[in-house]
Design an enzyme around this catalytic site. Structure first.
Site, PDB file in Angstrom:
ATOM      1  N   SER A 119       0.845  -1.194   0.000  1.00  0.00           N
ATOM      2  CA  SER A 119       0.000   0.000   0.000  1.00  0.00           C
ATOM      3  C   SER A 119       0.876   1.237   0.000  1.00  0.00           C
ATOM      4  O   SER A 119       2.049   1.195   0.392  1.00  0.00           O
ATOM      5  CB  SER A 119      -0.878  -0.012   1.257  1.00  0.00           C
ATOM      6  N   TYR A 145      -0.299   0.407  10.672  1.00  0.00           N
ATOM      7  CA  TYR A 145      -0.676   0.019   9.306  1.00  0.00           C
ATOM      8  C   TYR A 145       0.524   0.168   8.372  1.00  0.00           C
ATOM      9  O   TYR A 145       0.830  -0.743   7.586  1.00  0.00           O
ATOM     10  CB  TYR A 145      -1.834   0.882   8.819  1.00  0.00           C
TER      11      TYR A 145
END
Length: 280
Positions: A119, A145
């Site tokens: 990501s 994350y």
């Protein structure tokens, strides 16, 4: 995005094994897609990972493509049964263990590819090797994350190095910004900020799946591996101005996500945390 990846591969003639935590929900989603086999798997549960992998190995089939697509994003601090922070446990460690258990089938394919879905969240930082589970620092969901997504990219670097001699190549992918169930833990303010960001360019799930499918199948990547890809291409390094915050980088790969020394350090940490090793 996983659904559209499945659809693209299946409609091209591949048999696709779809792991799911909720079988009934998955059955409904894949009802009209040909050549799909549904299996139960929960990446936060090591026993579930082992059972899924063993069922596949017992079939004796080679595994030509493994796409590590599942994940969670910015939940409140949650830990698995081992005490590991959930984003690192699911997004990275679960996929690490899965690939390790499926390693014999990947080698058997004599030309397999492993795609690790990362990501743009890598921009939030690298892996904290001293405290990956936020035991000695305050939990920051976006840092957690980012750590897990940088781990996804580093995993591809280290796996590609180990797989090269066996014809197994690994890639990491930034699919783009896509509105899926992944955003369910984001607050209303965070959603408003994300959708109003002038630098944000959103993709459809089909567009997001394109780079995963490309990495899994394209002849353009023959002889390559360990690279971070986006927009159906190998990503360029972010400019140095993005590293010091002078400019905003909406694309490109940050150096800590492809650093070979970090990748090896993460590999050793992952083996220690999971108790799982790859057999040569």
């Amino acid at each position: 995005m996983g659904l559209e990846t499945t659809r693209a591969l299946a409609e091209a003639g591949a048999t696709v094994i779809v792991p799911a935590r909720t079988i009934e929900k998955a059955q409904s989603a894949i009802a009209n897609i040909p050549r799909v086999e549904l299996e139960e798997l929960d990446l936060i549960d090591p026993a579930s990972i082992d059972a899924f992998a063993q069922r596949f190995l017992d079939t004796g089939r080679p595994l030509h493509i493994l796409i590590n697509n599942a994940g969670i994003m910015v939940p409140p601090l949650t830990r698995d049964a081992r005490g590991y922070e959930s984003q690192f446990a699911i997004n990275h460690l679960g996929h690490f263990q899965l690939a390790a258990r499926l390693w014999p089938a990947l080698k058997q394919a004599r030309g397999a590819r492993v795609v690790s879905v990362s990501s743009a969240g890598i921009r939030f930082g690298s892996v904290d090797f001293e405290d990956p589970n936020f035991e000695h620092r305050a939990y920051e969901k976006w840092k957690a994350y980012g750590q897990s997504k940088s781990a996804n990219a580093l995993f591809a670097v280290a796996l590609d190095r180990r797989g090269y001699a066996h014809g197994v190549r690994a890639f990491s992918v930034h699919p783009g910004r896509i509105m899926t169930d992944l955003v369910r833990y984001m607050s209303e303010d965070e959603m408003n900020a994300a959708t109003s960001d002038p630098n944000a360019k959103f993709k459809t799930p089909e567009q997001g799946a394109a780079t995963s499918v490309w990495c899994a199948t394209s002849r353009q990547l023959d002889g390559k591996g360990g690279v971070y890809c986006e927009d159906v291409d190998i990503a360029r390094p972010v400019p140095k101005e993005a590293l010091d915050g002078t400019i905003h980088a909406s694309s490109g790969v940050f150096p800590w996500a492809v650093d070979p020394d970090f990748a090896e350090r993460l590999w050793q940490l992952s083996e220690s945390m999971t108790g799982v090793t790859f057999q040569p």
